[in-house]
Each structure stands twice: as C-alpha cells, then as structure tokens.
Design an enzyme around this catalytic site. Structure first.
Site, PDB file in Angstrom:
ATOM      1  N   HIS A 177      87.927  23.590   8.484  1.00 26.42           N
ATOM      2  CA  HIS A 177      86.988  24.245   9.403  1.00 26.42           C
ATOM      3  C   HIS A 177      86.104  23.170  10.044  1.00 26.42           C
ATOM      4  O   HIS A 177      85.688  22.222   9.390  1.00 26.42           O
ATOM      5  CB  HIS A 177      86.137  25.259   8.647  1.00 26.42           C
TER       6      HIS A 177
ATOM      7  N   SER B 199      80.023  35.520  16.316  1.00 26.65           N
ATOM      8  CA  SER B 199      80.395  34.883  17.588  1.00 26.65           C
ATOM      9  C   SER B 199      80.984  35.882  18.583  1.00 26.65           C
ATOM     10  O   SER B 199      81.403  35.485  19.672  1.00 26.65           O
ATOM     11  CB  SER B 199      81.383  33.742  17.325  1.00 26.65           C
TER      12      SER B 199
ATOM     13  N   GLU C 255      83.025  23.083  10.957  1.00 26.54           N
ATOM     14  CA  GLU C 255      81.711  22.837  10.342  1.00 26.54           C
ATOM     15  C   GLU C 255      81.869  21.958   9.098  1.00 26.54           C
ATOM     16  O   GLU C 255      81.078  21.035   8.874  1.00 26.54           O
ATOM     17  CB  GLU C 255      81.046  24.168   9.972  1.00 26.54           C
TER      18      GLU C 255
ATOM     19  N   CYS D 193      74.604  35.916  16.732  1.00 23.64           N
ATOM     20  CA  CYS D 193      73.465  35.414  15.966  1.00 23.64           C
ATOM     21  C   CYS D 193      72.666  34.470  16.877  1.00 23.64           C
ATOM     22  O   CYS D 193      73.102  34.128  17.984  1.00 23.64           O
ATOM     23  CB  CYS D 193      73.951  34.657  14.740  1.00 23.64           C
TER      24      CYS D 193
HETATM   25  S1  SF4 Z   1      75.690  29.651  14.436  1.00 23.40           S
HETATM   26 FE1  SF4 Z   1      76.609  29.795  12.406  1.00 23.40          FE
HETATM   27  S2  SF4 Z   1      75.062  28.903  11.038  1.00 23.40           S
HETATM   28 FE2  SF4 Z   1      74.032  29.340  12.958  1.00 23.40          FE
HETATM   29  S3  SF4 Z   1      73.100  31.346  12.672  1.00 23.40           S
HETATM   30 FE3  SF4 Z   1      75.124  31.662  13.628  1.00 23.40          FE
HETATM   31  S4  SF4 Z   1      76.577  31.991  11.973  1.00 23.40           S
HETATM   32 FE4  SF4 Z   1      74.705  31.125  11.098  1.00 23.40          FE
END
Ligand code: SF4
Length: 435
Positions: free
Chosen positions: A251, A393, A253, A139
């Site tokens: 977690h 990721s 976050e 992402c």
């Molecule tokens: S780093 Fe986490 S919050 Fe940011 S876009 Fe990617 S999955 Fe979504």
C-alpha cells in the site's frame, strides 16, 4: 463510469443507435400522459455493460400494458425491439426500459436488452429500506488533497502532475484528469521543473529527494494524519527502537512510512507475523499502524506484540485515523440489521475494503461498488434492508445515486444512522492556500 449521452429524442423517432448499442430509458413516454422517470437506468446500463453491450441513454415509448416487459407498440418505435415496464407499487409511477437498433442482425443487442430488463424486473416491485451509515464518504484528508489539486490547477494552470492517485477513487481521479491533472506513477514521468502534487497517502524521503534533484515544484497533499505517523517513525527509530509497522504490504501509505527509517522498520500484518518476528533488542520495540486498518483486527496484532514484547511502546493515541474509525463504527451500527451491505469505493481503497470485510464479519453479505452501475440484480434478491456506506475517498454524490437507483425498483425508505458528527477540517498547504 457514465453512459454515453444520447441526444434528446422524440418518442417514435429513430435513435442514433449503432449495432451493439442499447438505448436505456431515462424516461418513458405514453401518449398524452406525463413522462415516467426511470431512476434505475444506471442499474440497467451497468447490467448491459457486463453483457458486452454499449448503453446510451434516452427516451423510449412505454409499451402497451403495464407490468411485465413487452415489445414496444407497433409503429411507435422505429428502433424496436424495445422492452419497457412500469414498476408495481410506485406512486408516482416509475419504469424501466431498454431498446436496440431495428437491425435483424443485432440479435445480441436485442437479447442483452431483454435480459437486462428482465433481470432487474425480477427484483423490482419490492419495498426496501436503506440504512444509511453516517459518517461516510469524504474525510478531511481526502477533501484537502482534492482541493490541493484544484487550487494548483486554478493557480498554475494545466498540466499539474500528480504522483500516484491523489486519493484511491476512480471517479475522483477521472474528474481531476478531465480538468487537467496528469497522474503519473513515478517522478521520472514529470518534466524537469514542473509542478507535482504528492498524494494523500504520503511519500518516503527518497521521493522528496528525487523531486529536489529534478527541480520539481512540489505541493505535498499528504494527509496530516499520515504525516503524524511519519514523524513517529522517525522519532522511534532515532531512539534506537525496532519500529514494527502494522499495515498492508504494497500500500502506498505503507511504502511511504517504511521509507522514513527503512533499516529499523519491519512490516507485519497479522498475529502470525508477530510470532515470527526477529528483533535486535526485545526491550526496544515500538509500533505504528497504517491509518486505514480495521480497528478490531489491529487490536489483535497489538495484543500479540505486547505479549511478545512487554516493553512495547507505541503512539499515545491510535494511528488508525478518526475517519476510518468512525466509518467502521457507523457500519457496525447498521450491518447486522441489513440483508445486504453496499460499500461505495474503489477496490484499491484500503478503508473501503476494510468496510466490506467488517460487514462480512458481522454476518452480512457485503459488496464493494465503484458506482451504481456495479450493482448486480441477484444481490438484491430477498434484500429488503440494504445497508449503505462509502469509504473515505468516495464522493458523496455516488451514495445519493445508489439511493436514487434503488428507488427505481420500488418504494425506498431511507433511515440515516449517525453515530457521530465530524467537524475536522485541515488547512491547505501554504503554497496553494488562497490569500
Ligand atoms: S486521508 Fe486517510 S488518514 Fe487522512 S483522514 Fe482520510 S482516511 Fe484518515
């Protein structure tokens, strides 16, 4: 994890095999014929590792005859016993093979080589369809976080310290480590005055404060969509609300978001948690969510909150990020048609684990794999349609590697199902932005 690379070898020459090592064929050779590729080598290597053997990669002579594995031809293979075969139905032909050192005492390696080849041949020769979910893999927040570390290394040199895994993926972390990044659990492992990167998952104000006290040069790679949730947490808490954070305990976050207003924030995971909530004023309750939750499960928790606290307030748009939502929607579009779903991602990656759970809720067996080597032959028995995706990721190259490896077991047709195209890009923090 990649296999130990074997030096180039001539067919028939002795390989540098140690006891316990098994040579996995990248290519098979047969006199006067073109080399035969072995795209399933990573599958065989993974199987051998699970059997306790140490795989190395190289070239093997193809045994006489085709089809079932057989001992390598006499005189042609000084590291025999070797087990090789061609995969039926492939054109051009592909094969697979493994061999151990020519050591009578190395019976365990010989058995591992034979059993690994047998296990994969048992599920080979079948034409398969791969349904490829899109979007998948990196992402915008993950790409940005990785680039932050790369830029820090390029501009400031090694070592660059990174608090926690920059993103939750073992391959990304190993790659950055090999280039000079040093991953630490807490800031006390970072020398005074050194550069430290905060991971994409965000940190609490306490961590920022500790970094300032130790004169660390901070580069914050927190995803902007996580930062947005922190901002909401401060805003809701400052107006006197109890802030209900929907997320998974422990977690990173969640730890970071909880730290914005720890005295006013409570964590819930399920509707049952909501039923047990005690709040100071039911008229003053707000909610937030972790960015990587399952959309359907989270909706059930929000519904439970709204039922208990009709005056509930929340973010204008969901905190579950676009990337998580898109990957879940893309997977939903292929899961029911698949006999098996493979999700590429590490086991501490929240959004990857959510994808596995989602496929299972769709009624399809699903497996989380760090890479091709984790795939087990028994998963593929009877699986003619394989759904494939990757968490946010996981590097895209790992998905390509899975498709390549499956093509080493028989003909593979790939259909990509793209439900939307992502165009989001986040700019780098100014401290590392190239001028
Ligand atoms: S780093 Fe986490 S919050 Fe940011 S876009 Fe990617 S999955 Fe979504």
């Amino acid at each position: 994890m990649s296999d130990t690379a074997a030096p180039p070898t001539d067919p028939g020459a002795a390989h540098p095999l140690r006891p316990g090592s098994v040579l996995v064929a990248d290519r098979l050779v047969r006199a006067h014929d073109p080399e035969i590729a072995c795209p399933a080598a990573a599958l065989v290597a993974g199987d051998l590792r699970r059997r306790g053997a140490q795989p190395v990669r190289g070239t093997l002579p193809l045994a006489a005859g085709e089809g079932p594995p057989s001992a390598a031809p006499e005189g042609g293979d000084r590291h025999a016993p070797g087990f090789t075969a061609l995969i039926p139905g492939t054109d051009p032909p592909v094969g697979l093979g493994a061999a151990c050192a020519a050591d009578p005492a190395d019976a365990a390696a010989e058995r591992a080589a034979r059993e690994a080849v047998d296990a994969w041949l048992a599920v080979a020769g079948t034409a398969r369809t791969v349904l490829l979910a899109a979007p998948r893999s990196f992402c915008a927040g993950v790409e940005r976080a990785i680039e932050v570390v790369e830029q820090a290394l390029a501009q400031r040199g090694s070592p660059v310290y990174v608090r926690k895994q920059i993103v939750h993926n073992t391959h990304v972390v190993a790659d950055l480590e090999s280039r000079g990044a040093v991953f630490v659990d807490e800031l006390d492992a970072v020398p005074e005055g050194a550069t430290v990167v905060f991971s994409a998952h965000g940190v609490s104000p306490r961590v920022h404060q500790e970094a300032a006290e130790r004169s660390l040069r901070v580069i914050d790679a927190t995803c902007p969509l996580v930062t947005k949730v922190h901002t909401e947490a401060r805003r809701y808490a400052s107006r006197g609300d109890t802030v209900v954070l929907i997320g998974h305990a422990g977690h990173e976050e969640v730890e970071g978001t909880l730290g914005e207003a720890p005295e006013r924030t409570v964590l819930v995971e399920t509707p049952e948690d909501v039923a047990a909530l005690e709040v100071a004023d039911p008229e003053r309750v707000s909610y937030l969510t972790q960015t990587t939750l399952a959309t359907d499960e989270t909706a059930a928790v929000v519904d439970a909150l709204r039922a208990r606290f009709p005056a509930l307030r929340g973010p204008a748009s969901d905190d579950i990020c676009y990337a998580t939502t898109n990957r879940q929607d893309a997977l939903k579009s292929i899961a029911e048609e698949s006999d098996l779903v493979l999700v590429v991602g590490s086991d501490n990656s929240s959004n990857s684990v959510r994808l596995v759970e989602l496929a299972e809720r769709c009624g399809t067996p699903a497996r989380l794999i760090d890479d091709t080597g984790d795939i087990r032959p028994e998963w593929l028995a009877g699986a003619r349609t394989v759904g494939l995706t990757a968490g946010a990721s996981a590097p895209p190259g790992l998905v390509e590697a899975v498709i390549t490896a499956l093509g080493g077991l028989g003909p593979v047709t790939v259909h990509e199902r793209e439900i939307t195209r992502e165009t989001i890009h986040f700019t780098l923090p100014s401290v590392v932005r190239p001028s």
